[in-house]
Scaffold this active site. Structure first.
Site, PDB file in Angstrom:
ATOM      1  N   GLY A   1       0.848  -1.191   0.000  1.00 18.30           N
ATOM      2  CA  GLY A   1       0.000   0.000   0.000  1.00 18.30           C
ATOM      3  C   GLY A   1       0.876   1.231   0.000  1.00 18.30           C
TER       4      GLY A   1
ATOM      5  N   ASP B   1      -2.904   3.755   3.005  1.00 21.79           N
ATOM      6  CA  ASP B   1      -2.899   3.708   4.479  1.00 21.79           C
ATOM      7  C   ASP B   1      -3.022   5.132   5.020  1.00 21.79           C
ATOM      8  OD1 ASP B   1      -2.158   2.072   7.046  1.00 21.79           O
ATOM      9  OD2 ASP B   1      -0.915   3.880   7.121  1.00 21.79           O
TER      10      ASP B   1
ATOM     11  N   TYR C   1      -2.805  12.213  10.455  1.00 21.38           N
ATOM     12  CA  TYR C   1      -1.858  12.666   9.427  1.00 21.38           C
ATOM     13  C   TYR C   1      -2.261  14.032   8.856  1.00 21.38           C
ATOM     14  CZ  TYR C   1      -0.352   7.740   9.613  1.00 21.38           C
ATOM     15  OH  TYR C   1       0.083   6.499  10.039  1.00 21.38           O
TER      16      TYR C   1
ATOM     17  N   LYS D   1      -7.458   5.405  10.683  1.00 22.20           N
ATOM     18  CA  LYS D   1      -7.130   5.034  12.069  1.00 22.20           C
ATOM     19  C   LYS D   1      -7.734   6.015  13.062  1.00 22.20           C
ATOM     20  CE  LYS D   1      -2.624   3.551  10.312  1.00 22.20           C
ATOM     21  NZ  LYS D   1      -2.194   4.580   9.354  1.00 22.20           N
TER      22      LYS D   1
ATOM     23  N   HIS E   1      -5.108   3.292  16.423  1.00 21.63           N
ATOM     24  CA  HIS E   1      -3.756   3.676  16.001  1.00 21.63           C
ATOM     25  C   HIS E   1      -2.691   3.253  17.019  1.00 21.63           C
ATOM     26  CE1 HIS E   1      -1.845   6.900  13.199  1.00 21.63           C
ATOM     27  NE2 HIS E   1      -0.945   6.016  13.542  1.00 21.63           N
TER      28      HIS E   1
HETATM   29  N1  LIG Z   1       0.485   2.620  12.527  1.00 18.70           N
HETATM   30  C1  LIG Z   1       1.436   3.465  12.871  1.00 18.70           C
HETATM   31  O1  LIG Z   1       1.585   3.821  14.052  1.00 18.70           O
HETATM   32  C2  LIG Z   1       2.378   3.991  11.844  1.00 18.70           C
HETATM   33  C3  LIG Z   1       3.598   4.551  12.248  1.00 18.70           C
HETATM   34  C4  LIG Z   1       4.463   5.029  11.265  1.00 18.70           C
HETATM   35  C5  LIG Z   1       4.100   4.945   9.926  1.00 18.70           C
HETATM   36  N2  LIG Z   1       2.892   4.406   9.552  1.00 18.70           N
HETATM   37  C6  LIG Z   1       2.496   4.302   8.125  1.00 18.70           C
HETATM   38  O2  LIG Z   1       3.577   3.696   7.418  1.00 18.70           O
HETATM   39  C7  LIG Z   1       3.926   4.512   6.304  1.00 18.70           C
HETATM   40  C8  LIG Z   1       5.388   4.308   5.953  1.00 18.70           C
HETATM   41  O3  LIG Z   1       6.245   4.656   7.018  1.00 18.70           O
HETATM   42  P1  LIG Z   1       7.316   5.834   6.879  1.00 18.70           P
HETATM   43  O4  LIG Z   1       6.795   6.841   5.924  1.00 18.70           O
HETATM   44  O5  LIG Z   1       7.661   6.311   8.230  1.00 18.70           O
HETATM   45  O6  LIG Z   1       8.623   5.093   6.370  1.00 18.70           O
HETATM   46  P2  LIG Z   1       9.144   4.372   5.031  1.00 18.70           P
HETATM   47  O7  LIG Z   1       8.022   4.064   4.117  1.00 18.70           O
HETATM   48  O8  LIG Z   1      10.021   3.289   5.515  1.00 18.70           O
HETATM   49  O9  LIG Z   1      10.091   5.470   4.385  1.00 18.70           O
HETATM   50  C9  LIG Z   1       9.589   6.573   3.673  1.00 18.70           C
HETATM   51  C10 LIG Z   1      10.761   7.394   3.160  1.00 18.70           C
HETATM   52  O10 LIG Z   1      11.487   6.638   2.184  1.00 18.70           O
HETATM   53  C11 LIG Z   1      11.726   7.408   1.011  1.00 18.70           C
HETATM   54  N3  LIG Z   1      11.560   6.483  -0.134  1.00 18.70           N
HETATM   55  C12 LIG Z   1      10.440   5.805  -0.496  1.00 18.70           C
HETATM   56  N4  LIG Z   1      10.660   5.040  -1.577  1.00 18.70           N
HETATM   57  C13 LIG Z   1      11.963   5.243  -1.929  1.00 18.70           C
HETATM   58  C14 LIG Z   1      12.769   4.737  -2.979  1.00 18.70           C
HETATM   59  N5  LIG Z   1      12.286   3.865  -3.869  1.00 18.70           N
HETATM   60  N6  LIG Z   1      14.059   5.176  -3.045  1.00 18.70           N
HETATM   61  C15 LIG Z   1      14.545   6.045  -2.136  1.00 18.70           C
HETATM   62  N7  LIG Z   1      13.822   6.564  -1.111  1.00 18.70           N
HETATM   63  C16 LIG Z   1      12.536   6.161  -1.013  1.00 18.70           C
HETATM   64  C17 LIG Z   1      10.649   8.475   1.027  1.00 18.70           C
HETATM   65  O11 LIG Z   1      11.113   9.665   0.440  1.00 18.70           O
HETATM   66  P3  LIG Z   1      10.543  10.241  -0.967  1.00 18.70           P
HETATM   67  O12 LIG Z   1       9.194  10.816  -0.683  1.00 18.70           O
HETATM   68  O13 LIG Z   1      11.549  11.233  -1.350  1.00 18.70           O
HETATM   69  O14 LIG Z   1      10.485   9.070  -1.899  1.00 18.70           O
HETATM   70  C18 LIG Z   1      10.384   8.694   2.510  1.00 18.70           C
HETATM   71  O15 LIG Z   1      11.242   9.676   3.034  1.00 18.70           O
HETATM   72  C19 LIG Z   1       3.542   5.917   6.767  1.00 18.70           C
HETATM   73  O16 LIG Z   1       3.448   6.834   5.698  1.00 18.70           O
HETATM   74  C20 LIG Z   1       2.230   5.641   7.440  1.00 18.70           C
HETATM   75  O17 LIG Z   1       1.180   5.508   6.484  1.00 18.70           O
HETATM   76  C21 LIG Z   1       2.041   3.923  10.499  1.00 18.70           C
END
Ligand SMILES: NC(=O)c1ccc[n+]([C@@H]2O[C@H](COP(=O)([O-])OP(=O)(O)OC[C@H]3O[C@@H](n4cnc5c(N)ncnc54)[C@H](OP(=O)(O)O)[C@@H]3O)[C@@H](O)[C@H]2O)c1
Length: 344
Positions: free
Chosen positions: A32, A62, A67, A95, A128
């Site tokens: 997702g 998600d 957010y 959430k 959440h």
């Molecule tokens: N349930 C919870 O408590 C909870 C907690 C944290 C997160 N989440 C959910 O999980 C999602 C993902 O977590 P996250 O955003 O913290 O971490 P992540 O998906 O591990 O990392 C996102 C980062 O990676 C970079 N990125 C993505 N694809 C890339 C690629 N192919 N090459 C190089 N860099 C890349 C993005 O930058 P660019 O935009 O520059 O690509 C962004 O800065 C969140 O958006 C949220 O929906 C849920």
């Protein structure tokens, strides 16, 4: 901004994207798009990423009220559906935020997310965090809400009963948990009338959580993997000196070099092959496309999977410090390190 021709060149047939079968029989795409832009991108940028991602072939998004972008994403989803993608092909998660656990707040909060997202139902609605606690979005990890409390199972179940009512009302098709531990989930599974369909949890090669991962799957829940790339863009306040990055791990980089992809692609292939559903965030259409391509192209070898299993560092990045409820605690207390729910 990437134009329509470029997006069309990136397009992957959503039918080729792996899906998981939930205990209900419903199918959820095994990747997702995350929509938490931290503080570094605007709601509009995230909404644009939703439109681009659906043109590329994503069908799973998600979201969360906290957010701060569900209205903008709602406008994006209207555009997506107007482009000919039916609602039934989309999987939309939202959430319940921590200050809305009160019995009178759960249904109203879900209705607000539905109104903002412009939807009549959600595919999945999560609690959440298991701690009811107000803290303002973007606050420092040192912030302590005056009402912070430990996990109290009776309180969680009062919230869960309202989550179950949302299913009865037809407002959500599935309910789930997030940021749980084995002891907390054991109690919820014992007492739930409608069991959680998923548990959303931090999962990446440096934080594999094998015991919780196995528990979740053994009990018929899908592990949804947040921070699947190790969240390289997370704000400074969420970083500590001990944190490590899976994207910089020599094992990941060696595999990425051999097959000619970015380390992100290796993390995502590993996630899907291991049996979790990653939700990588990106507002860069090249990255959004590369992340989807990673999971429909050549899989990792069994040796690669073994090599990645061996680099787990038990390195939790999202520690949850704002939920600590009394002085002198360490963030580990939030995660029941002794196998029992940390007492109040
Ligand atoms: N349930 C919870 O408590 C909870 C907690 C944290 C997160 N989440 C959910 O999980 C999602 C993902 O977590 P996250 O955003 O913290 O971490 P992540 O998906 O591990 O990392 C996102 C980062 O990676 C970079 N990125 C993505 N694809 C890339 C690629 N192919 N090459 C190089 N860099 C890349 C993005 O930058 P660019 O935009 O520059 O690509 C962004 O800065 C969140 O958006 C949220 O929906 C849920």
């Amino acid at each position: 901004m990437t134009n329509h021709l470029q997006l069309a060149a990136y397009r992957i047939d959503p039918a080729l994207v792996p899906h998981r079968r939930l205990a209900s029989g419903a199918r959820i795409p095994a990747i997702g798009l995350g929509t938490f832009g931290s503080d570094h991108v605007t709601a509009r940028q995230v909404a644009d990423a939703v439109v681009s991602a659906s043109a590329i072939g994503y069908r799973h998004f998600d979201c969360a009220s906290v957010y701060g972008n569900e209205k903008e994403i709602g406008a994006a989803l209207r555009e997506v559906m107007a482009s000919g993608i039916p609602r039934e092909e989309l999987w939309i998660t939202s959430k319940l935020w921590n200050d809305k656990h009160g019995e009178e707040d759960v249904i109203a909060s879900c209705r607000q997310s539905l109104a903002d997202l412009g939807l009549s139902y959600l595919d999945l609605y999560l609690v959440h965090w298991p701690f009811p606690n107000f803290h303002p979005p973007g606050c420092d990890v040192g912030f302590r809400g005056g009402n912070a409390e430990a996990y109290i199972h009776g309180h969680y179940m009062r919230t869960w009963r309202k989550m179950e009512e949302l299913v009865d009302l037809g407002l959500v098709h599935h309910i789930g948990t997030s940021n749980m531990t084995v002891p907390k989930l054991s109690l919820v599974l014992r007492d739930a009338r409608i069991r959680p369909a998923v548990n959303e949890m931090e999962l990446h090669p440096h934080f594999q959580q094998p015991a919780l991962f196995d528990f979740v799957r053994a009990h018929g829940m899908e592990p949804i993997a947040y921070c699947p790339l190790g969240s390289p863009g997370r704000p400074e306040r969420d970083r500590t000196p001990e944190d490590t990055s899976p994207l910089d791990d020599p094992a990941i980089r060696t595999i990425a070099g051999r097959i000619g992809v970015h380390p992100s692609a290796v993390c995502l292939k590993w996630a899907v092959q291991r049996g979790q559903t990653p939700i990588p965030f990106s507002v860069n259409p090249d990255h959004v496309a590369a992340n989807l391509r990673a999971i429909v192209s050549d899989p990792l070898t069994a040796d690669d999977m073994r090599a990645i299993a061996a680099i787990d560092r038990n390195c939790r990045l999202i520690k949850g410090q704002v939920f600590l409820w009394k002085d002198g605690q360490s963030w580990e207390d939030l995660w029941d390190p002794n196998g029992e729910i940390t007492p109040p």
